[in-house]
Design an enzyme around this catalytic site. Sequence first.
Site, PDB file in Angstrom:
ATOM      1  N   LYS A 112      74.771   7.996  44.107  1.00  0.00           N
ATOM      2  CA  LYS A 112      73.827   6.877  44.651  1.00  0.00           C
ATOM      3  C   LYS A 112      72.397   7.313  44.564  1.00  0.00           C
ATOM      4  CE  LYS A 112      77.672   4.103  46.020  1.00  0.00           C
ATOM      5  NZ  LYS A 112      78.649   4.792  45.912  1.00  0.00           N
TER       6      LYS A 112
HETATM    7  C1  LIG Z   1      80.010   4.485  45.278  1.00  0.00           C
HETATM    8  C2  LIG Z   1      80.812   5.778  44.960  1.00  0.00           C
HETATM    9  C3  LIG Z   1      81.761   5.193  43.872  1.00  0.00           C
HETATM   10  C4  LIG Z   1      82.246   3.865  43.280  1.00  0.00           C
HETATM   11  O1  LIG Z   1      80.820   3.530  42.494  1.00  0.00           O
HETATM   12  P1  LIG Z   1      80.855   1.903  42.229  1.00  0.00           P
HETATM   13  O2  LIG Z   1      79.597   1.854  41.406  1.00  0.00           O
HETATM   14  O3  LIG Z   1      80.972   1.218  43.583  1.00  0.00           O
HETATM   15  O4  LIG Z   1      82.314   1.656  41.694  1.00  0.00           O
HETATM   16  C5  LIG Z   1      82.539   6.345  43.339  1.00  0.00           C
HETATM   17  N1  LIG Z   1      82.368   7.883  43.830  1.00  0.00           N
HETATM   18  C6  LIG Z   1      81.545   8.046  44.853  1.00  0.00           C
HETATM   19  C7  LIG Z   1      81.256   9.391  45.398  1.00  0.00           C
HETATM   20  C8  LIG Z   1      80.614   6.777  45.408  1.00  0.00           C
HETATM   21  O5  LIG Z   1      79.806   7.120  46.391  1.00  0.00           O
END
Ligand SMILES: *Cc1c(COP(=O)(O)O)cnc(C)c1O
Length: 470
Positions: A112
């Site tokens: 993120k």
């Molecule tokens: C947010 C997240 C996901 C999922 O990603 P999306 O874009 O919501 O599909 C997968 N793994 C981790 C560690 C995340 O923080």
Amino acid sequence: MKYVSTRGSAPVLEFEDVMLAGLARDGGLYVPESWPRFSTEDINSMRDKSYQEIAFEVMHPFVEGTIEPEEFKALIEEAYQGFEHRAVAPLVQMDSNLWLLELFHGPTLAFKDFAMQILGLLMDRALIKRGERATIVGATSGDTGGAAIEAFRGREQIDIFILHPAGRVSDVQRRQMTTAKEENVFNIALEGTFDDCQAMVKGLFNDHDFRDGNKLTGVNSINWARIMAQVVYYFSSAVALGSPDRPLSYAVPTGNFGDVFAGYVASKMGLPIERLIVATNQNDILVRTLESGLYKPDGVTATYSPSMDIQVSSNFERLLFEMTGRDAGRVSQLMDDLKDTGAFQLSENELKPMHALFEGVRVDEETTFARIQTENTVNQYMIDPHSAIALEAAAQHDEKTVASPPVVALATAHPAKFPDVVTKATERDVPQPARLKAQLHSEERVVQLANDYGVVANYIASHTRAGESG
Ligand SMILES: *Cc1c(COP(=O)(O)O)cnc(C)c1O
């Protein structure tokens, strides 16, 4: 570049307004009016470039007209400065035909950060330029909140309120959010699930008086600027492995469909992607939808991979817009069906183009656990449960296809974020990066609130500096 809403009745906006709006006023999501397209030659020329240079190439068509190239380059440099690997998003080979893309070298150890770090800089710049304040309200299933708070803490023009489901995020995830000392950071532990948090945030945004009165803005994965930033590592990893001459597939651990939608965008921009493997845990609405065309949220189950414990996958609406031939009327109808009947059904014509690129794989808890064990014993590699699901899905995909191109599995979090399950599976302590150690011993700041619209709205309105009285 201009942007249109997936529901067709919100105003057409430029990049900066789309970024500040988050959700469109008609309840839809913004997408670019058209996809920029790279030639084979353009992609070839990325082979010699750094991550930051590729980021500029990939993102600048989306911000065209709102930010000067030199300034944008400087922002990109700043955004990725805090990453603790020179390659920013390094690749590790796991098997003869399988690579792992490590997306956890940012300040909060999850992918993120890639989007949030640049979004923080772009938003602050836009608000300073306009002399305005804003209130960020977001829901998190774990990692978004920490990454958002890290990107926005202490920013003068912005107050940030993050809702997480009380008791349903890992200890590390919670502490990464609640240990921020800055006065502009507010953590709300909501008595409910992540979907309740997300519904609450949607409710606040759809309440136009509240939204305007408190200058609400969103940084959840529905924010287009985040998707844009995630397109970059598909390009950087692909050219490192021989694209455009060599097509690749990607296995993406999926919850809200933001990351894998970025892969779709990369393919629309000309990157030769063979398959996008949508890897889910047992909260498998997307896998079921790809199988039957019936999108029907079920109850959410808590798993080893809490960031994917989701049954309402917001960004899927962007794919629906694409798969219906950008028919906003049809998307609105599907969303109305969902609201009225709790489900919607896609037609064969809508599913077929999905199947051309996407493939769904569900990985249960036992298999996730076993995959963490195997990577530790075979490759001496400690992997977090989300990334383990991607690796497992990649392996299962490989068994089904003959002579398939290499698969890149996205590693979305550092194992130290989920020490309980990783330690149990590997029987080893997970080494803690220094930046995490410091966070884990600071004091926490958080309020617990009922899952009640009035209570939450009131708390935000009375604490933000962007409100009418503030
Ligand atoms: C947010 C997240 C996901 C999922 O990603 P999306 O874009 O919501 O599909 C997968 N793994 C981790 C560690 C995340 O923080």
